[in-house]
Design an enzyme around this catalytic site. Sequence first.
Site, PDB file in Angstrom:
ATOM      1  N   HIS A   1       4.747   0.271   0.630  1.00 15.43           N
ATOM      2  CA  HIS A   1       5.219  -0.581   1.720  1.00 15.43           C
ATOM      3  C   HIS A   1       4.224  -1.693   2.031  1.00 15.43           C
ATOM      4  O   HIS A   1       3.059  -1.642   1.615  1.00 15.43           O
ATOM      5  CB  HIS A   1       5.480   0.249   2.978  1.00 15.43           C
TER       6      HIS A   1
ATOM      7  N   GLN B   1       0.821  -1.212   0.000  1.00  9.02           N
ATOM      8  CA  GLN B   1       0.000   0.000   0.000  1.00  9.02           C
ATOM      9  C   GLN B   1       0.846   1.250   0.000  1.00  9.02           C
ATOM     10  O   GLN B   1       2.055   1.205   0.226  1.00  9.02           O
ATOM     11  CB  GLN B   1      -0.893   0.006   1.240  1.00  9.02           C
TER      12      GLN B   1
ATOM     13  N   ARG C   1      -4.178   0.754  -2.210  1.00 10.67           N
ATOM     14  CA  ARG C   1      -3.578  -0.575  -2.222  1.00 10.67           C
ATOM     15  C   ARG C   1      -2.917  -0.916  -3.557  1.00 10.67           C
ATOM     16  O   ARG C   1      -3.315  -0.402  -4.594  1.00 10.67           O
ATOM     17  CB  ARG C   1      -4.633  -1.623  -1.880  1.00 10.67           C
TER      18      ARG C   1
ATOM     19  N   HIS D   1       0.174   5.816   0.858  1.00  9.70           N
ATOM     20  CA  HIS D   1      -0.753   6.797   1.410  1.00  9.70           C
ATOM     21  C   HIS D   1      -0.559   8.132   0.687  1.00  9.70           C
ATOM     22  O   HIS D   1       0.559   8.483   0.333  1.00  9.70           O
ATOM     23  CB  HIS D   1      -0.520   6.955   2.913  1.00  9.70           C
TER      24      HIS D   1
ATOM     25  N   GLU E   1       3.292   7.954   8.265  1.00  8.10           N
ATOM     26  CA  GLU E   1       3.277   7.077   9.443  1.00  8.10           C
ATOM     27  C   GLU E   1       4.671   6.568   9.766  1.00  8.10           C
ATOM     28  O   GLU E   1       5.535   6.485   8.902  1.00  8.10           O
ATOM     29  CB  GLU E   1       2.299   5.901   9.242  1.00  8.10           C
TER      30      GLU E   1
HETATM   31 ZN   LIG Z   1       0.731   2.066   5.606  1.00 10.74          ZN
END
Ligand SMILES: [Zn+2]
Length: 377
Positions: free
Chosen positions: A244, A83, A263, A85, A120
């Site tokens: 990642h 995935q 995704r 972001h 993240e």
């Molecule tokens: Zn992630």
Amino acid sequence: MSPKTNNLGPMERIVGTIQPYAWGSKTALASLQGKPESDGPEAELWYGSHPSAPSRFQATGAVIGDLPFLVKILAAGAPLSIQTHPNASQARAGFAREEAAGVPLKAPTRTYRDANHKPEIIIALTEFEALCGFRPVDEIASVFHSLGTVHLNVFADGLGRTPEGIRELLGLLLGLGANDRASLVESLVRVCSRPSFAANDTAQLVLRLHEFYPGDIGCVVALMLNHVTLAPGQAIFLAAGNVHAYIGGLGVEVMATSDNVVRGGLTPKHIDVPELLHVIDPTPLLHPVFRPTVDATPGVETVMYHPPVHDFAVDRITLEGATKSWVATHDEIVLCTEGSVNDLLPTQAALVQAGEHVHLRGRGVAWRAFQPVPGRE
Ligand SMILES: [Zn+2]
């Protein structure tokens, strides 16, 4: 009894939400809490204000106020999807587009569940295995060649030697028709199963991924990504566009308050290929492991994970009987993962309100998630 008369000091205990995603471990969170194996998967324990699962004060049941970050303990018993972001402008545009098109928030084809970006960081609590960022182009070509299937050699030979070549290759792989995809994955798995590849990490990774996601093109996409195994305390930071996948292990994850996931494989869920190709950063990631800084004084060690974002920073505070004190400039979350810190036991968390003086005491490990003050550490 007021929640402030106990050993928590100015902190107020909060209740998080366990997400039972299928890839979650049944034992990892439970064993942190000293409990037997759970009946179902316990994938993530969330502490934060995301509207889909806001934390509540234990004393009053009231929902906590808005926080710019979300804190999770993540327990991967099986690999998660590949995935990425979005950045802030992609998230705003994507959310507005799907709202305007009337795609329900919970629809399987929905990509943007809020309008926020989602940088993240995940910090390993146990050994933690992940795929993180693209390998350099030459390395992708040599990994494809090393596994030597006719199909993979064709892709490796056609790979343009720039980041745009990486984007193009990803598009080609994800754009394959069902038959071509099946035969590519099957030929790769056949090669990786040969005894001569028994000690080859990459080949063994493909076989493990294929066990969980048979026939999934993500088994091939995985070859394009850096494969890292973090020791406890090591971390990876996932900036916008980083591709990642978490493969296995237990970690503390902190991110901007968002649930936006685009995704790219290892999933039975919807893959929006054009959106994925738009959002990814195809620049190879040469140093996937994040370098924290450490401050140690007798009885207290603070490891500072401060990635280049304004939404959050994380400190791991290890206490051996001494006290760690600070003043919260914004609302913060303190999470315990080992021993006992003030009144908190592993997996328990508390909220510290802006302006409060915190004195952490005990023997154990606590995590402080907070919003950094610009220009100051
Ligand atoms: Zn992630």
